[in-house]
Design a protein around this motif. Structure first.
Motif, PDB file in Angstrom:
ATOM      1  N   GLN A 478      21.049 -34.703   1.606  1.00  0.00           N
ATOM      2  CA  GLN A 478      20.916 -34.051   2.907  1.00  0.00           C
ATOM      3  C   GLN A 478      21.911 -32.902   3.008  1.00  0.00           C
ATOM      4  O   GLN A 478      22.939 -32.904   2.328  1.00  0.00           O
ATOM      5  N   SER A 479      21.591 -31.930   3.847  1.00  0.00           N
ATOM      6  CA  SER A 479      22.493 -30.838   4.171  1.00  0.00           C
ATOM      7  C   SER A 479      22.397 -30.608   5.668  1.00  0.00           C
ATOM      8  O   SER A 479      21.291 -30.414   6.204  1.00  0.00           O
ATOM      9  N   VAL A 480      23.552 -30.639   6.342  1.00  0.00           N
ATOM     10  CA  VAL A 480      23.562 -30.496   7.800  1.00  0.00           C
ATOM     11  C   VAL A 480      24.556 -29.416   8.175  1.00  0.00           C
ATOM     12  O   VAL A 480      25.503 -29.124   7.437  1.00  0.00           O
ATOM     13  N   SER A 481      24.313 -28.835   9.322  1.00  0.00           N
ATOM     14  CA  SER A 481      25.224 -27.797   9.820  1.00  0.00           C
ATOM     15  C   SER A 481      26.501 -28.429  10.345  1.00  0.00           C
ATOM     16  O   SER A 481      26.617 -29.653  10.443  1.00  0.00           O
ATOM     17  N   ILE A 482      27.448 -27.548  10.687  1.00  0.00           N
ATOM     18  CA  ILE A 482      28.724 -28.081  11.185  1.00  0.00           C
ATOM     19  C   ILE A 482      28.549 -28.775  12.532  1.00  0.00           C
ATOM     20  O   ILE A 482      29.402 -29.556  12.952  1.00  0.00           O
ATOM     21  N   GLU A 483      27.409 -28.508  13.228  1.00  0.00           N
ATOM     22  CA  GLU A 483      27.122 -29.215  14.482  1.00  0.00           C
ATOM     23  C   GLU A 483      26.373 -30.509  14.237  1.00  0.00           C
ATOM     24  O   GLU A 483      26.133 -31.284  15.177  1.00  0.00           O
ATOM     25  N   GLY A 484      25.932 -30.758  13.004  1.00  0.00           N
ATOM     26  CA  GLY A 484      25.219 -31.981  12.691  1.00  0.00           C
ATOM     27  C   GLY A 484      23.714 -31.802  12.638  1.00  0.00           C
ATOM     28  O   GLY A 484      22.989 -32.779  12.435  1.00  0.00           O
ATOM     29  N   ARG A 485      23.192 -30.557  12.797  1.00  0.00           N
ATOM     30  CA  ARG A 485      21.759 -30.304  12.724  1.00  0.00           C
ATOM     31  C   ARG A 485      21.309 -30.338  11.257  1.00  0.00           C
ATOM     32  O   ARG A 485      22.019 -29.880  10.365  1.00  0.00           O
ATOM     33  N   PHE A 486      20.126 -30.885  11.021  1.00  0.00           N
ATOM     34  CA  PHE A 486      19.620 -31.008   9.667  1.00  0.00           C
ATOM     35  C   PHE A 486      19.135 -29.663   9.151  1.00  0.00           C
ATOM     36  O   PHE A 486      18.285 -29.000   9.765  1.00  0.00           O
ATOM     37  N   LEU A 487      19.679 -29.246   8.001  1.00  0.00           N
ATOM     38  CA  LEU A 487      19.225 -28.032   7.327  1.00  0.00           C
ATOM     39  C   LEU A 487      18.255 -28.367   6.202  1.00  0.00           C
ATOM     40  O   LEU A 487      17.325 -27.599   5.934  1.00  0.00           O
ATOM     41  N   TYR A 488      18.499 -29.515   5.562  1.00  0.00           N
ATOM     42  CA  TYR A 488      17.599 -29.914   4.468  1.00  0.00           C
ATOM     43  C   TYR A 488      17.789 -31.398   4.192  1.00  0.00           C
ATOM     44  O   TYR A 488      18.900 -31.915   4.228  1.00  0.00           O
ATOM     45  N   VAL A 489      16.678 -32.091   3.935  1.00  0.00           N
ATOM     46  CA  VAL A 489      16.703 -33.451   3.403  1.00  0.00           C
ATOM     47  C   VAL A 489      15.627 -33.531   2.331  1.00  0.00           C
ATOM     48  O   VAL A 489      14.584 -32.862   2.433  1.00  0.00           O
ATOM     49  N   ASN A 490      15.862 -34.314   1.287  1.00  0.00           N
ATOM     50  CA  ASN A 490      14.862 -34.396   0.212  1.00  0.00           C
ATOM     51  C   ASN A 490      13.834 -35.475   0.525  1.00  0.00           C
ATOM     52  O   ASN A 490      13.932 -36.201   1.533  1.00  0.00           O
ATOM     53  N   ARG A 491      12.872 -35.584  -0.365  1.00  0.00           N
ATOM     54  CA  ARG A 491      11.763 -36.502  -0.129  1.00  0.00           C
ATOM     55  C   ARG A 491      12.240 -37.947  -0.069  1.00  0.00           C
ATOM     56  O   ARG A 491      11.781 -38.723   0.778  1.00  0.00           O
TER      57      ARG A 491
END
Length: 799
Positions: A478-491
């Motif tokens: 997973q990759s999330v922003s500094i606010e905790g919003r999801f930028l990317y998650v894998n399958r």
């Protein structure tokens, strides 16, 4: 009598009597009465036997002297006591009177009190000297036995450090004979630490302090093996010249030190790798840390080099081809700052072929290599000459594999070999299996680090490659922003948690966390923003269906122009593992509770740490044996199941009493019950506790008889004294007691009467102040003869 002769007798303190042929006194000197045994003064015409009873019964001998058939008759060391009670000793000589031959005897009495007193003092002094010498000899023999049985090394030196005495443990530890140490300096053992000996001595001589605290010293045996010894020192004054000796007590702490070193090496490896971007950056820190912690003098790390110059696994270049390795290239060599090792860099080879040097052997065999004799190895193994020239004696090299793991450090011979690490020492070191296992774990850490860095570098080469890798990965990424919003998650992430892309657009990572994980997760976010990389992160997430899953992995921060923009995490689902671990912990708790019902808790704790036999001596305990009288007859009328149920009811009541009085139940044998007080936790009231237990057992059995309409009675025996308690064997072990105290307690029970509590005389003296006891008197005890015993009636507070 000749007047001159009388004067001679007076001068020499000699008194005399003149006797006629009938042994009647005819004449005496003035001082003869002090030798008389009669209550009054000696009178003329008295029979000589009245004053000197020693002459009664020897009349025939006196007659022979009177008739000249014998020259004289004498009696030595006769004694009298004055009115003050002081002894007077004298010698008696009887001779014929030459002036009246055949008619008179002269009895001379010589005062020998001074001589006899002197002789007695001499005899007493001689006896005391003999006793003292015997005591000294026995004391010396006793001390020698103690010294020879000591597990610690003992060394006695003079003020100047010359060894005067050693015990067997010293010889065993340092591999010397006694002749090779006596008269030699202690520096032969402690080496460069001989200044420490002086510090010991000065601190003790000044008496300003009781002595230095025990210190840990590196010593060498006769064969140059390194051992770690913890020394303490004391001063003893043994000579009239007030010249003290130093006594050193040394304990072999080699195993403990090596364990500490191995732990330190592993933690240092983990720390350095976590702080380094790649192995090229880590090696300059890693080799000194490992050599210092494991105490090796020289360290090398070699990488596998491909024929075309590629395949540099240890640097930042990733492996993209399948070429076969051509040679080993030395990535780094480190040695301690010693002048004789300055030539190592010039004399060594920077590349090794397969089978060349210790690293080449490791490369060829895919196994660790240890040699305690590098000079001999150099004859058959080219490539090690520069190590021998530097005076190094022991070498150890081990492989770095790319597919090893912390849980499976041992790999197949066909595994991918990334490099080799070698350590060398001038000390002779025997093969250390624990060290080899530790180094295998370190190699696994390095191998994992290399492979992880390869993956990171490869990911950086192409964003598409990142996508492909992430999407096909079994790990949750997973990759999330500094606010905790999801930028990317894998399958794998979406399939595991069940959220769709639309769901993730309106949710933050904190909303998916289990409430108890949120504070910890926020703290980790803050630490990653501060620049940390977390390799081990565990968090509880909530799936879309409401289930809790456990994820574990690493997290790091992505920066853009020096500013944090995202938090990336790679996790694996460990929910099943957590479930299994919890089930295992639950089962382990059940097992431990079962073990606590068999053994005392302190013994259980010790068996966990050291699964060996345990035997300890307890000086003051009280042992109770109890036997159900008539149980055999009653049991013969019941079925086996009914007998067991009956015994269970009775012994369960006894068990509750054991817990109530905080005693230690040892065992039951048939219808016999054994319990002890005073171990494994010592207590002063051990005899009182057992006495209360015995009285309560009678009460409990009486209540049982009323409830079950039985007529059991109990016979109890008690004895106090020392025992040995412990656990022996490796299967179906129990906590048991041994010793004469146990035997006597058993005899007290077997020789007791139904319904009575019989105690030994030893226990009687412990109970008589607070308990009513009835003297039974001496009874014949098998193997002990007659023993005085008593019946315990009850507590005095009840009467």
């Amino acid at each position: 009598m000749n007047p001159f002769f009388k004067k001679f007798l007076v001068v020499h303190g000699i008194e005399y009597l003149i006797l006629d042929s009938a042994l009647t006194i005819r004449k005496t000197s003035e001082g003869v009465n002090r030798f008389s045994d009669s209550p009054g003064p000696i009178q003329v015409n008295d029979e000589v036997g009245l004053a000197f009873p020693e002459l009664i019964g020897v009349e025939d001998l006196l007659q022979e002297v009177l008739e000249g058939r014998q020259m004289s008759f004498d009696l030595k060391s006769l004694s009298r006591f004055t009115e003050a009670g002081k002894p007077v000793y004298f010698d008696m000589y009887v001779v014929q009177d030459d002036q009246v031959q055949g008619q008179q005897l002269i009895v001379f009495l010589e005062d020998v009190t001074d001589r006899m007193s002197l002789e007695q003092r001499l005899v007493q002094a001689t006896n005391e000297t003999h006793l003292l010498l015997a005591a000294l000899f026995e004391s010396k023999r006793y001390i020698e036995q103690i010294l020879s049985s000591m597990a610690e090394a003992l060394i006695v030196t003079s003020e100047t450090g010359l060894i005067k005495k050693v015990n067997q443990s010293t010889l065993d530890l340092f591999e010397y004979s006694e002749a090779e140490l006596l008269g030699k300096g202690i520096s032969q053992i402690v080496g460069i630490h001989q200044d420490l000996v002086k510090d010991f001595f000065l601190s003790q001589i000044d008496r300003d302090e009781p002595g230095l605290a025990p210190v840990e010293i590196v010593c060498h045996t006769k064969t140059r093996k390194k051992v770690y010894v913890g020394f303490s020192c004391a001063v003893i004054d043994v000579s009239a010249a007030d010249i003290p000796d130093l006594v050193y007590i040394g304990r072999d702490i080699t195993d403990r030190k090596r364990k500490q070193q191995r732990n330190l090496a592993q933690s240092a490896t983990m720390r350095i790798l976590s702080e380094s971007a790649n192995l090229v950056e880590a090696v300059p820190k890693l080799l000194p840390a490992l050599c210092d912690s494991l105490e090796w003098d020289v360290g090398e790390i070699w990488q596998v080099q491909m024929r075309d110059g590629g395949g540099d696994y240890l640097s930042e270049v990733s492996r993209e081809s399948e070429q076969q390795p051509d040679c080993l290239t030395c990535l780094q060599l480190w040695h301690r700052q010693t002048p004789e090792w300055d030539g190592l860099h010039q004399n060594r080879k920077t590349q090794l072929a397969e089978g060349e040097g210790l690293p080449g052997h490791v490369w060829a065999s895919h196994e660790a290599v240890w040699t305690a004799d590098l000079p001999r190895e150099a004859i058959a193994c080219p490539g090690t000459e520069y190590l021998v020239q530097a005076g190094l004696n022991t070498g150890f090299a081990f492989p770095i594999f790319g597919d090893a793991s912390e849980t499976e450090p041992l790999v197949e011979p066909s595994s991918e070999l990334l490099g080799v690490i070698g350590f060398y020492s001038r000390d002779v070191q025997t093969i250390d299996e624990d060290l080899m296992a530790t180094c295998s774990a370190i190699a696994s850490q390095i191998g994992q680090f290399i492979k992880r860095k390869q993956a990171e570098i490869a990911l950086q080469e192409s964003e598409e490659r990142y996508r492909d890798l992430f999407e096909n990965a079994s790990d949750l990424i997973q990759s999330v922003s500094i606010e905790g919003r999801f930028l990317y998650v894998n399958r794998a992430w979406k399939e595991t948690l069940g959220y769709s892309e639309a769901d993730l657009e309106r949710l933050t990572v904190f909303e998916l966390l289990h409430p108890q994980s949120k504070p910890q997760y926020q703290d980790r976010f803050d630490r990653i923003f501060a620049g940390e990389t977390l390799d081990e992160v565990t968090a509880e997430f909530m799936t879309k269906s409401g289930q809790t899953i456990f994820l574990q992995g690493s997290m790091n921060c992505k920066y853009l122009e020096g500013h944090p923009v995202a938090i990336r995490g790679i996790f694996r689902n460990i929910t099943e593992r957590i479930r299994v671990e919890k089930a295992l912990q639950k089962q382990q708790k059940k097992t431990e509770n079962l073990l606590l019902n068999i053994l005392p808790e302190p013994i259980v704790d010790r068996l966990k740490l050291e699964p060996n036999s345990i035997a300890e001596t307890y000086a003051n305990v009280t042992v109770l044996f109890a036997d159900l009288v008539g149980f055999t007859e009653i049991a013969s009328e019941l079925s086996a199941l009914e007998v067991v149920e009956l015994l269970n009811l009775i012994f369960s009541a006894f068990d509750r009493l054991t817990e109530l009085h905080q005693l230690e139940k040892i065992k039951t044998i048939g219808d016999a019950y054994m319990v002890v007080a005073g171990l494994p936790t010592e207590r002063e009231d051990h005899a009182e506790a057992i006495a209360d237990m015995a009285l309560d057992m009678q009460t409990a059995l009486s209540q049982f008889n009323q409830q079950s309409e039985q007529s059991f009675s109990i016979r109890i025996g008690i004895h106090s004294g020392p025992v040995v308690a412990g656990v022996i064997g490796i299967k179906k072990f129990i906590y048991d007691l041994w010793g004469d105290t146990v035997n006597i307690a058993s005899r007290m029970e077997s020789h007791s009467l139904p319904g009575r509590i019989q105690v030994s005389e030893t226990t009687y003296y412990l109970l008589r102040e607070h308990y009513e006891l009835e003297k039974r008197g001496p009874i014949a005890v098998k193997g002990k003869g007659e023993m005085n015993t008593y019946f315990l009636i009850g507590s005095k507070s009840e009467f």
